[in-house]
Design a protein around this motif. Structure first.
Motif, short mmCIF file in Angstrom:
data_model
loop_
_atom_site.label_atom_id
_atom_site.label_comp_id
_atom_site.label_asym_id
_atom_site.label_seq_id
_atom_site.Cartn_x
_atom_site.Cartn_y
_atom_site.Cartn_z
N LYS A 1 1.06 -1.40 0.22
CA LYS A 1 -0.21 -0.19 -0.19
C LYS A 1 0.85 1.53 0.10
O LYS A 1 0.55 2.30 -1.06
CB LYS A 1 -0.69 0.51 0.53
N ARG A 2 2.09 1.30 1.20
CA ARG A 2 2.61 2.36 0.80
C ARG A 2 3.96 2.70 -0.44
O ARG A 2 4.55 3.64 0.38
CB ARG A 2 3.35 2.36 2.00
N GLY A 3 4.13 1.33 -0.70
CA GLY A 3 5.62 1.48 -1.24
C GLY A 3 6.47 1.17 -0.75
O GLY A 3 7.12 0.20 0.32
N ASN B 1 7.24 7.87 17.78
CA ASN B 1 6.81 6.92 16.73
C ASN B 1 7.08 6.55 15.41
O ASN B 1 7.14 7.14 14.55
CB ASN B 1 5.26 6.86 16.85
N GLY B 2 7.25 5.38 14.28
CA GLY B 2 8.18 5.30 13.61
C GLY B 2 8.91 5.51 13.01
O GLY B 2 9.26 5.37 11.47
N ALA B 3 9.74 6.00 13.67
CA ALA B 3 11.43 6.68 13.39
C ALA B 3 12.92 5.32 13.07
O ALA B 3 13.15 5.82 12.54
CB ALA B 3 11.78 7.31 15.11
N GLY B 4 11.65 4.13 13.13
CA GLY B 4 12.88 3.31 13.15
C GLY B 4 13.48 2.44 14.58
O GLY B 4 14.47 1.63 13.85
N LYS B 5 13.05 2.80 15.64
CA LYS B 5 13.62 2.16 16.00
C LYS B 5 13.76 0.94 17.11
O LYS B 5 14.41 -0.31 16.37
CB LYS B 5 13.33 2.82 18.40
N THR B 6 12.22 0.73 16.43
CA THR B 6 12.00 -1.04 16.84
C THR B 6 12.84 -2.30 15.81
O THR B 6 13.43 -3.00 15.94
CB THR B 6 11.22 -1.47 16.79
N THR B 7 13.14 -0.98 14.80
CA THR B 7 13.93 -1.54 13.34
C THR B 7 14.97 -2.23 13.42
O THR B 7 15.69 -2.99 13.59
CB THR B 7 13.55 -1.08 11.79
N THR B 8 15.79 -1.08 13.60
CA THR B 8 17.35 -1.29 14.08
C THR B 8 17.80 -2.36 15.45
O THR B 8 17.80 -2.82 15.27
CB THR B 8 17.58 0.37 14.76
N1 LIG Z 1 7.65 -5.39 8.18
C1 LIG Z 1 7.51 -4.35 7.90
N2 LIG Z 1 6.94 -4.35 6.84
C2 LIG Z 1 6.85 -2.78 6.36
N3 LIG Z 1 7.02 -1.94 7.14
C3 LIG Z 1 7.27 -1.42 7.98
C4 LIG Z 1 7.70 -3.00 8.75
N4 LIG Z 1 7.97 -2.96 10.34
C5 LIG Z 1 8.47 -1.54 10.45
N5 LIG Z 1 7.52 -1.26 8.87
C6 LIG Z 1 7.82 0.57 8.76
O1 LIG Z 1 8.99 1.00 9.07
C7 LIG Z 1 9.11 2.46 9.85
C8 LIG Z 1 9.90 2.55 11.13
O2 LIG Z 1 9.04 1.31 11.78
P1 LIG Z 1 9.33 1.09 13.57
O3 LIG Z 1 8.38 0.02 14.16
O4 LIG Z 1 11.03 0.73 13.46
O5 LIG Z 1 9.31 3.02 14.62
P2 LIG Z 1 9.55 2.59 15.94
O6 LIG Z 1 10.37 4.14 16.36
O7 LIG Z 1 10.07 1.29 16.79
O8 LIG Z 1 8.40 3.37 16.36
P3 LIG Z 1 7.22 3.32 17.60
O9 LIG Z 1 8.02 4.34 18.78
O10 LIG Z 1 6.04 3.64 17.69
O11 LIG Z 1 7.47 1.79 18.24
C9 LIG Z 1 7.25 2.48 9.99
O12 LIG Z 1 7.09 3.73 8.98
C10 LIG Z 1 7.18 1.10 9.73
O13 LIG Z 1 5.45 1.20 9.33
#
Ligand SMILES: Nc1ncnc2c1ncn2[C@@H]1O[C@H](COP(=O)(O)OP(=O)(O)OP(=O)(O)O)[C@@H](O)[C@H]1O
Ligand SMILES: [Mg+2]
Length: 247
Positions: free
Chosen positions: A15-17, A41-48
């Motif tokens: 959906k979002r590209g 929120n959404g900064a990329g912390k969890t992903t990192t």
């Molecule tokens: N599996 C995935 N598929 C697609 N997009 C993803 C996926 N996981 C994370 N994202 C996107 O990556 C970006 C970073 O997400 P992330 O979960 O790392 O943020 P965060 O800093 O942990 O935020 P929060 O404070 O809300 O926990 C967001 O735009 C999220 O929608």
């Protein structure tokens, strides 16, 4: 102990590209140090943190944990870390003792080692009164304590905690924060994420501020205050985000 070089993670969402969740970030954390990832929120912390914990592969860049590459030596990395995240699985039918024993065994510990360390952890975290209650009957805070106990049973040198105090009352949060300080005292390397300024301010030796996948600034609170002399961490945070939005 943790080295992150040019780390990038791109998701392709129907959906979002294309989403660049982590955009070419660099930082490192030492033994005996608490390193905070601060971002909205959404900064990329969890992903990192998930990449650091080998739960997800990077798109590009290199991450070393205790000298081991998270892609090439994922198994070794896993032995060296305790990973705490909201998604960390707990089994409804297990009690806290059964849960922690199970993860101790997976990590190659003997029954005696598990019992000794589990008793110690349960005492420090104030878990003894619910140690034999099934997980599905525990409160949010109780589950969070159990997730922490589970993550550290094997006494790993590196701790990766995604929002460790989320959903905790002030008393329980204080217990967890004090325990994180104790880990630093033991010489562990701790990286944790938060969006709570006061928590980062109180706890972190170094803070990395991230927004929309980019690392906007990294350093000690003292250095951040010197570089961006606008007041406390909250003011610094808003200043950085405001500047970034204008670029
Ligand atoms: N599996 C995935 N598929 C697609 N997009 C993803 C996926 N996981 C994370 N994202 C996107 O990556 C970006 C970073 O997400 P992330 O979960 O790392 O943020 P965060 O800093 O942990 O935020 P929060 O404070 O809300 O926990 C967001 O735009 C999220 O929608
Ligand atoms: Mg997150």
């Amino acid at each position: 102990m943790i080295q992150v070089k040019n780390l990038t993670k791109v998701f392709h969402d129907k959906k979002r590209g294309k989403i660049t969740a982590v955009n070419n970030i660099d930082f490192h954390c030492q033994r005996g140090q608490i390193f905070g990832l601060l971002g909205p929120n959404g900064a990329g912390k969890t992903t990192t943190l998930r990449i650091l914990a080998t739960m997800m592969a990077p798109t590009s860049g290199e991450v070393l944990v205790n000298g081991y590459n998270v892609v090439k030596a994922a198994h070794k990395v896993r032995q060296n870390i305790g990973f705490l995240s909201g998604e960390t699985g707990l089994y409804d039918r297990f009690t806290p003792r059964e849960t922690v024993r199970f993860f101790g065994k997976i990590n190659g510990m003997s029954e005696n080692e598990i019992d000794e360390r589990m008793n110690q952890i349960f005492q420090i975290l104030g878990m003894e009164h619910f140690q034999d209650v099934r997980v599905d009957k525990l409160s949010t805070g109780m589950k969070q304590k159990l997730s922490i106990a589970r993550a550290i049973i094997h006494n790993p040198p590196v701790l990766i905690f995604d929002e460790p105090t989320v959903g905790l009352d002030v008393i329980t949060a204080r217990v967890v924060i004090d325990y994180i300080r104790e880990f630093r005292h033991q010489g562990k390397c701790i990286i944790f994420s938060t969006h709570q300024m006061h928590e980062a301010e109180k706890l972190c030796d170094e803070i990395a501020i991230i927004h929309l996948g980019k690392l906007l600034s990294v350093g000690t609170l003292e250095n951040l205050k010197k570089d961006i002399p606008v007041g406390d961490l909250e003011e610094i945070f808003f200043k950085l985000i405001e500047t970034e939005s204008r670029i």
